[in-house]
Design an enzyme around this catalytic site. Structure first.
Site, PDB file in Angstrom:
ATOM      1  N   ASP A 259       0.854  -1.186   0.000  1.00  0.00           N
ATOM      2  CA  ASP A 259       0.000   0.000   0.000  1.00  0.00           C
ATOM      3  C   ASP A 259       0.890   1.235   0.000  1.00  0.00           C
ATOM      4  O   ASP A 259       1.955   1.242   0.635  1.00  0.00           O
ATOM      5  CB  ASP A 259      -0.932   0.006   1.237  1.00  0.00           C
TER       6      ASP A 259
ATOM      7  N   SER B 150     -16.983  -3.104  -9.441  1.00  0.00           N
ATOM      8  CA  SER B 150     -18.019  -2.333  -8.758  1.00  0.00           C
ATOM      9  C   SER B 150     -19.324  -2.440  -9.525  1.00  0.00           C
ATOM     10  O   SER B 150     -19.323  -2.587 -10.757  1.00  0.00           O
ATOM     11  CB  SER B 150     -17.570  -0.868  -8.717  1.00  0.00           C
TER      12      SER B 150
ATOM     13  N   TYR C 122     -14.068   7.243 -13.006  1.00  0.00           N
ATOM     14  CA  TYR C 122     -13.829   6.135 -12.064  1.00  0.00           C
ATOM     15  C   TYR C 122     -14.466   4.845 -12.587  1.00  0.00           C
ATOM     16  O   TYR C 122     -13.833   3.800 -12.651  1.00  0.00           O
ATOM     17  CB  TYR C 122     -14.396   6.490 -10.679  1.00  0.00           C
TER      18      TYR C 122
ATOM     19  N   LYS D 173     -12.903   0.980 -13.915  1.00  0.00           N
ATOM     20  CA  LYS D 173     -13.340  -0.370 -13.503  1.00  0.00           C
ATOM     21  C   LYS D 173     -13.729  -1.188 -14.731  1.00  0.00           C
ATOM     22  O   LYS D 173     -13.370  -2.359 -14.851  1.00  0.00           O
ATOM     23  CB  LYS D 173     -14.522  -0.279 -12.531  1.00  0.00           C
TER      24      LYS D 173
ATOM     25  N   ASN E  42     -22.910  -1.652  -2.308  1.00  0.00           N
ATOM     26  CA  ASN E  42     -22.501  -0.526  -1.449  1.00  0.00           C
ATOM     27  C   ASN E  42     -21.976  -1.007  -0.098  1.00  0.00           C
ATOM     28  O   ASN E  42     -22.773  -1.282   0.807  1.00  0.00           O
ATOM     29  CB  ASN E  42     -23.676   0.424  -1.237  1.00  0.00           C
TER      30      ASN E  42
HETATM   31  P1  NAD Z   1      -9.676   2.612   0.014  1.00  0.00           P
HETATM   32  O1  NAD Z   1      -9.296   3.885  -0.641  1.00  0.00           O
HETATM   33  O2  NAD Z   1     -10.044   2.632   1.451  1.00  0.00           O
HETATM   34  O3  NAD Z   1      -8.537   1.529  -0.195  1.00  0.00           O
HETATM   35  C1  NAD Z   1      -7.718   1.509  -1.340  1.00  0.00           C
HETATM   36  C2  NAD Z   1      -6.276   1.373  -0.859  1.00  0.00           C
HETATM   37  O4  NAD Z   1      -5.409   1.332  -1.990  1.00  0.00           O
HETATM   38  C3  NAD Z   1      -5.826   2.546   0.007  1.00  0.00           C
HETATM   39  O5  NAD Z   1      -5.211   2.052   1.173  1.00  0.00           O
HETATM   40  C4  NAD Z   1      -4.814   3.289  -0.870  1.00  0.00           C
HETATM   41  O6  NAD Z   1      -3.813   3.902  -0.104  1.00  0.00           O
HETATM   42  C5  NAD Z   1      -4.284   2.166  -1.747  1.00  0.00           C
HETATM   43  N1  NAD Z   1      -3.775   2.577  -3.066  1.00  0.00           N
HETATM   44  C6  NAD Z   1      -4.428   3.281  -4.022  1.00  0.00           C
HETATM   45  N2  NAD Z   1      -3.634   3.412  -5.107  1.00  0.00           N
HETATM   46  C7  NAD Z   1      -2.464   2.774  -4.825  1.00  0.00           C
HETATM   47  C8  NAD Z   1      -1.266   2.551  -5.552  1.00  0.00           C
HETATM   48  N3  NAD Z   1      -1.083   3.020  -6.789  1.00  0.00           N
HETATM   49  N4  NAD Z   1      -0.277   1.839  -4.950  1.00  0.00           N
HETATM   50  C9  NAD Z   1      -0.433   1.347  -3.709  1.00  0.00           C
HETATM   51  N5  NAD Z   1      -1.549   1.527  -2.969  1.00  0.00           N
HETATM   52  C10 NAD Z   1      -2.548   2.240  -3.528  1.00  0.00           C
HETATM   53  O7  NAD Z   1     -10.878   1.998  -0.857  1.00  0.00           O
HETATM   54  P2  NAD Z   1     -11.858   0.784  -0.525  1.00  0.00           P
HETATM   55  O8  NAD Z   1     -13.195   1.342  -0.228  1.00  0.00           O
HETATM   56  O9  NAD Z   1     -11.216  -0.143   0.421  1.00  0.00           O
HETATM   57  O10 NAD Z   1     -11.946   0.134  -1.973  1.00  0.00           O
HETATM   58  C11 NAD Z   1     -11.089  -0.924  -2.366  1.00  0.00           C
HETATM   59  C12 NAD Z   1     -11.348  -1.231  -3.828  1.00  0.00           C
HETATM   60  O11 NAD Z   1     -12.722  -1.581  -4.002  1.00  0.00           O
HETATM   61  C13 NAD Z   1     -11.089  -0.063  -4.771  1.00  0.00           C
HETATM   62  O12 NAD Z   1     -10.503  -0.569  -5.958  1.00  0.00           O
HETATM   63  C14 NAD Z   1     -12.462   0.482  -5.045  1.00  0.00           C
HETATM   64  O13 NAD Z   1     -12.535   1.111  -6.315  1.00  0.00           O
HETATM   65  C15 NAD Z   1     -13.303  -0.779  -5.018  1.00  0.00           C
HETATM   66  N6  NAD Z   1     -14.720  -0.519  -4.685  1.00  0.00           N
HETATM   67  C16 NAD Z   1     -15.029   0.193  -3.558  1.00  0.00           C
HETATM   68  C17 NAD Z   1     -16.358   0.477  -3.260  1.00  0.00           C
HETATM   69  C18 NAD Z   1     -16.724   1.293  -2.047  1.00  0.00           C
HETATM   70  O14 NAD Z   1     -17.844   1.822  -2.003  1.00  0.00           O
HETATM   71  N7  NAD Z   1     -15.874   1.400  -1.040  1.00  0.00           N
HETATM   72  C19 NAD Z   1     -17.397   0.023  -4.111  1.00  0.00           C
HETATM   73  C20 NAD Z   1     -17.043  -0.719  -5.242  1.00  0.00           C
HETATM   74  C21 NAD Z   1     -15.692  -0.986  -5.516  1.00  0.00           C
HETATM   75  N1  UFG Z   2     -27.070  10.068  -0.607  1.00  0.00           N
HETATM   76  C1  UFG Z   2     -27.731  11.097   0.024  1.00  0.00           C
HETATM   77  N2  UFG Z   2     -26.990  11.988   0.727  1.00  0.00           N
HETATM   78  C2  UFG Z   2     -25.639  11.924   0.824  1.00  0.00           C
HETATM   79  C3  UFG Z   2     -24.965  10.883   0.161  1.00  0.00           C
HETATM   80  C4  UFG Z   2     -25.715   9.971  -0.559  1.00  0.00           C
HETATM   81  O1  UFG Z   2     -28.959  11.183  -0.034  1.00  0.00           O
HETATM   82  O2  UFG Z   2     -25.014  12.800   1.458  1.00  0.00           O
HETATM   83  C5  UFG Z   2     -27.853   9.058  -1.337  1.00  0.00           C
HETATM   84  C6  UFG Z   2     -27.531   8.966  -2.817  1.00  0.00           C
HETATM   85  O3  UFG Z   2     -28.313   9.865  -3.552  1.00  0.00           O
HETATM   86  C7  UFG Z   2     -27.851   7.493  -3.096  1.00  0.00           C
HETATM   87  C8  UFG Z   2     -27.498   6.776  -1.785  1.00  0.00           C
HETATM   88  O4  UFG Z   2     -27.514   7.806  -0.797  1.00  0.00           O
HETATM   89  O5  UFG Z   2     -29.226   7.336  -3.327  1.00  0.00           O
HETATM   90  C9  UFG Z   2     -26.132   6.114  -1.795  1.00  0.00           C
HETATM   91  O6  UFG Z   2     -25.146   7.062  -2.207  1.00  0.00           O
HETATM   92  P1  UFG Z   2     -23.591   6.776  -2.028  1.00  0.00           P
HETATM   93  O7  UFG Z   2     -22.879   7.998  -2.501  1.00  0.00           O
HETATM   94  O8  UFG Z   2     -23.302   6.287  -0.663  1.00  0.00           O
HETATM   95  O9  UFG Z   2     -23.333   5.519  -2.997  1.00  0.00           O
HETATM   96  P2  UFG Z   2     -23.605   5.342  -4.562  1.00  0.00           P
HETATM   97  O10 UFG Z   2     -24.626   4.247  -4.705  1.00  0.00           O
HETATM   98  O11 UFG Z   2     -23.877   6.629  -5.207  1.00  0.00           O
HETATM   99  O12 UFG Z   2     -22.189   4.849  -5.093  1.00  0.00           O
HETATM  100  C10 UFG Z   2     -21.378   3.886  -4.394  1.00  0.00           C
HETATM  101  C11 UFG Z   2     -19.912   4.202  -4.643  1.00  0.00           C
HETATM  102  C12 UFG Z   2     -19.601   4.023  -6.112  1.00  0.00           C
HETATM  103  C13 UFG Z   2     -19.983   2.643  -6.529  1.00  0.00           C
HETATM  104  C14 UFG Z   2     -21.430   2.366  -6.225  1.00  0.00           C
HETATM  105  C15 UFG Z   2     -21.796   0.959  -6.546  1.00  0.00           C
HETATM  106  O13 UFG Z   2     -19.628   5.528  -4.270  1.00  0.00           O
HETATM  107  O14 UFG Z   2     -18.228   4.176  -6.312  1.00  0.00           O
HETATM  108  O15 UFG Z   2     -21.680   2.602  -4.846  1.00  0.00           O
HETATM  109  O16 UFG Z   2     -20.916   0.090  -5.911  1.00  0.00           O
HETATM  110  F1  UFG Z   2     -19.779   2.524  -7.857  1.00  0.00           F
END
Ligand code: NAD
Ligand code: UFG
Length: 336
Positions: free
Chosen positions: A31, A124, A148, A152, A178
């Site tokens: 990381d 995602s 973003y 993906k 989510n």
């Molecule tokens: P996060 O940001 O908490 O974790 C990602 C980690 O990767 C961080 O610790 C960051 O420091 C590290 N990182 C990023 N780029 C790097 C690089 N080039 N080299 C080394 N380390 C690097 O995010 P998360 O919520 O744990 O998400 C993990 C993965 O899941 C991501 O790929 C994200 O796109 C995907 N994802 C997340 C969500 C969500 O809502 N959290 C939903 C769908 C997909």
């Molecule tokens: N929402 C609010 N108020 C806020 C934030 C969100 O009403 O302050 C609502 C949004 O309109 C939506 C729901 O809460 O209806 C969830 O919103 P999030 O921003 O928490 O999540 P999203 O579903 O928009 O997107 C998330 C991640 C994306 C990912 C997607 C599917 O942010 O990266 O889930 O995995 F692609």
């Protein structure tokens, strides 16, 4: 042999590392801390009471990352590392393409060089774009509406093309819905920088008094109460999904694609009510305009992940709200 976890200090990665350590897997984390804190690693050790190897580096740096492959015998890579904020990706598209796509290409090059054949990729639900039909199955059409999401989608295509060209790889594309919640210990959880974009960290910051009220983005959607519906999955259930995928890859399945969700959609107000219960009081909110780009309803059909790798979620919405709140109140400033 070891499991290399890129982005293992992050939100989903840290919870997954705990699952892996609890199953006695040998873990290596890489990381850069671009979106996480070194303290996360101490917390993982504290919870699992086990150790792992750690390398601080940017995985886009191939010469550095090669050392990790030279020094370890790697069975499988779980590739979490990536930038993930939708809004930021619109402002900094090239940074997102560079970080997310180059890092994956570097990993694939090293996998080929060192004959590492297994990779689990954090995709995602965003790759489904705007879908009319819910629940969403894995064979739904794919599209993306922001940089973003496009990273993906492109990485999914890159890994699919890799598999077409060389069938000796085993690849799992996991499409997360989510993720919310936190480890029940309250020691690790989601630790966003600045004002959160996502619903649950926003609500918990209202609950600790850092933010005055929740903005509910629209109450005129075609849903049971007019607010947006999503498939919220407890991060520990999601972490467990990676263990299921690892076991699946050990059967040499080739390329597999799974939704990781619960199959249940909750509205913004359902979520707020669950947090009200967890916090013990009604949190303030205002109904405001819809957020551009948001869709009304998005939830998974989780059947394929259950049938093919035995994955099913255990935690309830109340568990998610309780654990998120427990993490936030014990760590008002995250891991700072
Ligand atoms: P996060 O940001 O908490 O974790 C990602 C980690 O990767 C961080 O610790 C960051 O420091 C590290 N990182 C990023 N780029 C790097 C690089 N080039 N080299 C080394 N380390 C690097 O995010 P998360 O919520 O744990 O998400 C993990 C993965 O899941 C991501 O790929 C994200 O796109 C995907 N994802 C997340 C969500 C969500 O809502 N959290 C939903 C769908 C997909
Ligand atoms: N929402 C609010 N108020 C806020 C934030 C969100 O009403 O302050 C609502 C949004 O309109 C939506 C729901 O809460 O209806 C969830 O919103 P999030 O921003 O928490 O999540 P999203 O579903 O928009 O997107 C998330 C991640 C994306 C990912 C997607 C599917 O942010 O990266 O889930 O995995 F692609």
């Amino acid at each position: 042999m070891a499991i290399l976890v890129t982005g293992g200090a992050g939100y989903i990665g840290s919870h997954t590392v705990i699952e892996l350590l609890e199953k006695n897997e040998e873990v290596i984390i890489v990381d850069s801390f671009i979106n996480s804190k070194p303290e996360a690693l101490n917390r993982i050790r504290q919870i699992a009471n086990k150790d792992f190897k750690f390398y601080q580096m940017d995985i886009c740096d191939k010469d550095n990352l090669r050392k990790v492959f030279e020094e370890n015998d790697i069975e499988c890579i779980i590739h979490f590392a990536g930038l993930k904020a939708v809004g930021e990706s619109v402002k900094l598209p090239i940074e997102y393409y560079k970080n997310n796509i180059i890092s994956t290409l570097v990993l694939i090059d090293l996998m080929k060089e060192f004959k590492v054949k297994n990779i689990i990729f954090s995709s995602s639900a965003t790759v489904y774009g705007v879908q009319e039909i819910v629940p969403i199955k894995e064979d739904a059409s794919l599209s993306a509406t922001n940089p973003y999401g496009r990273t993906k989608l492109f990485i999914e295509y890159i890994l699919k093309d890799l598999y077409v060209a060389d069938k000796s790889f085993n690849i799992a594309l996991l499409r997360y819905f989510n993720p919310i919640g936190a480890h029940p210990s309250g020691l690790i959880g989601e630790d966003p920088n600045g004002i959160p974009n996502n619903l649950c960290p926003y609500i918990t910051q209202v609950a600790i008094g850092k933010l005055p009220y929740l903005n509910v983005f629209g109450n005129d959607y075609n849903t049971h109460d007019g607010t947006g519906v999503r498939d919220y999955i407890h991060v520990c259930d999601l972490a467990h999904g990676h263990l299921c995928a690892l076991n699946k890859l050990r059967e040499n399945p080739g390329l597999v694609i799974y939704n990781l969700g619960t199959g249940v959609g909750y509205s913004v107000l359902d979520i707020l009510h669950a947090f009200n219960k967890a916090v013990g009081r009604d949190l303030p909110y205002k109904i405001v305009d819809r957020r551009p780009g948001d869709i009304a309803t998005c939830y998974a059909d989780p059947t394929k992940a259950y049938k093919e790798m035995g994955f099913k979620t255990e935690k309830t919405l109340d568990d998610m709200a309780r654990d998120s709140w427990n993490w936030q109140k014990n760590n008002p400033n995250g891991l700072n």
